[in-house]
Enzyme design. Structure first.
Site, mmCIF file in Angstrom:
data_model
loop_
_atom_site.group_PDB
_atom_site.id
_atom_site.type_symbol
_atom_site.label_atom_id
_atom_site.label_comp_id
_atom_site.label_asym_id
_atom_site.label_seq_id
_atom_site.Cartn_x
_atom_site.Cartn_y
_atom_site.Cartn_z
ATOM 1 N N CYS A 157 0.781 -1.099 -0.118
ATOM 2 C CA CYS A 157 0.211 -0.169 -0.112
ATOM 3 C C CYS A 157 0.918 1.106 0.332
ATOM 4 O O CYS A 157 0.815 2.301 -0.569
ATOM 5 C CB CYS A 157 -1.008 0.078 1.084
ATOM 6 S SG CYS A 157 0.029 -0.686 2.555
ATOM 7 N N HIS A 250 -2.160 7.672 3.188
ATOM 8 C CA HIS A 250 -0.389 7.101 3.646
ATOM 9 C C HIS A 250 0.365 8.335 2.398
ATOM 10 O O HIS A 250 -0.336 8.109 1.427
ATOM 11 C CB HIS A 250 0.374 5.720 2.966
ATOM 12 C CG HIS A 250 0.038 5.007 3.641
ATOM 13 N ND1 HIS A 250 -0.545 5.079 5.133
ATOM 14 C CD2 HIS A 250 0.324 3.523 3.131
ATOM 15 C CE1 HIS A 250 -0.480 3.478 5.018
ATOM 16 N NE2 HIS A 250 -0.211 3.221 4.233
#
Length: 358
Positions: A157, A250
């Protein structure tokens, strides 16, 4: 596009729950099977999850009364579906064995797990970047002795924020990349309620994450040679990964050095113009504009920008020259949408469009 019956293995966990929300009204994929560990098997999905439903939207009515299957009973699950999404929480060797068992049962697997990312004939795909890697699947089927079955995976990710931003700049010869990632707690399957240690805190270690952040881009940028995917030899990556008190999203702070340094205008133009097979094929989950650049000095921000294009776009900002590297910038992606379940659904759409589930 024809309809496919699909299952989710690891359906009770956070990523499994995200898969369920994404498949609720999917135009191509019909969710017909939910599987998890033996302790959840035999219960309705509502009973199995109980108070552990972690999504911001309510549990879809369509799954509440579905009876959870035992993921270990491969033949039983495989008989109900055309392919499965896999998001289990097990040891790496156990995940490898389980995913290959499904593949050998002629049930393709689109995996969110890391176990098979460096298996040489398993494609690890971001559809805008290396869609051609799915061409390795016939070689994998030959090794497994299957006609339909195979395993395909999405990448880690954290990569989804900075690799897409670097990808259209490769024509300038990227030689070195330093990246610091600031990663949301949902990447660990946590919420603020279940992870009180993160409040008013930053944790400067995420197990295995720095190695993935440095090595996986080289597989994405590799090439097929015979019956395996050969890693790219450059650029050189170094990474530090920190867990920060953010629910979703993120961020990456990126420093990059080029062999042929482009102008700032050339970089901005490359980002603006970039599109990939996901856009060209008009896949249902694909963002219309993959890369978005913000001119404001204080953007992108997870709270404001993580849901851009249904959480499937990448946001970039603060491009400027650097006194050690050539340029630096920041970028952001939604880690459980683009970075996890959404990226896997997009990969499945690519595989469906190319006929790999037929």
């Amino acid at each position: 596009m024809k309809q496919y019956n699909v299952g989710v293995i690891g359906a009770t966990g956070m990523v499994g729950q995200r898969f369920i929300t994404l498949l609720e009204n999917h135009p191509w994929f019909n969710l017909v099977a939910l599987a998890a560990s033996a302790r959840s098997a035999g219960k309705t999905y509502e009973e199995a999850v109980g108070s552990r439903w972690l999504m911001k939207t309510p549990m879809p009515e369509s799954v509440k009364k579905m009876v959870v299957l035992d993921a270990a009973k491969v033949a039983e699950v495989a008989a109900k579906v055309d392919f499965v999404f896999c998001a289990v929480n097990m040891k790496k060797d156990e995940i490898k064995a389980l995913e290959e068992a499904y593949a050998k049962a002629e049930c393709p697997v689109v995996s969110n797990n890391s176990a098979h990312r460096f298996t040489p004939d398993v494609p690890m795909v971001v559809p805008e970047i290396n869609a051609d890697h799915i061409d390795i699947i016939p070689a994998q089927r030959k090794r497994l002795g299957t006609k339909r079955g195979f395993v395909a995976v999405k990448s880690n990710c954290s990569l989804q924020s900075y690799v897409p931003a670097l990808h259209p700049l490769r024509k300038y010869g990227i030689s070195d990349v330093l990246v610091c990632t600031y990663q949301a707690i949902s990447g660990a399957g946590k919420t603020f309620e279940t992870f009180p240690d993160i409040l008013d805190n930053v944790i400067p270690y995420i197990g295995g994450e720095e190695e993935k952040s440095e090595q996986e881009p080289l597989k994405l940028w590799g090439h097929i040679e015979g019956d395996k995917i050969v890693l790219a030899e450059s650029p050189r990556f170094t990474a530090q990964c920190l867990r920060v008190p953010v629910s979703d999203g993120h961020m990456g702070a990126v420093f990059v050095r080029f062999q042929n340094k482009p102008s700032k205008e050339e970089i901005l133009q490359a980002w603006k113009e970039f599109h990939g097979p996901a856009q060209d094929l008009e896949l249902p989950s694909a963002p219309k504009q993959f890369l978005h650049y913000f001119e404001e000095n204080d953007r992108p921000q997870p709270k404001l920008d993580r849901m851009l294009e249904n959480g499937m776009a990448v946001s970039i900002g603060r491009l400027r020259e650097d006194n050690q590297y050539d340029y630096k910038f920041v970028c952001l992606s939604h880690n459980t949408l683009r970075g996890a379940a959404g990226g896997a659904v997009l990969l499945a759409e690519l595989l469906a469009a190319k006929g790999y589930f037929d």
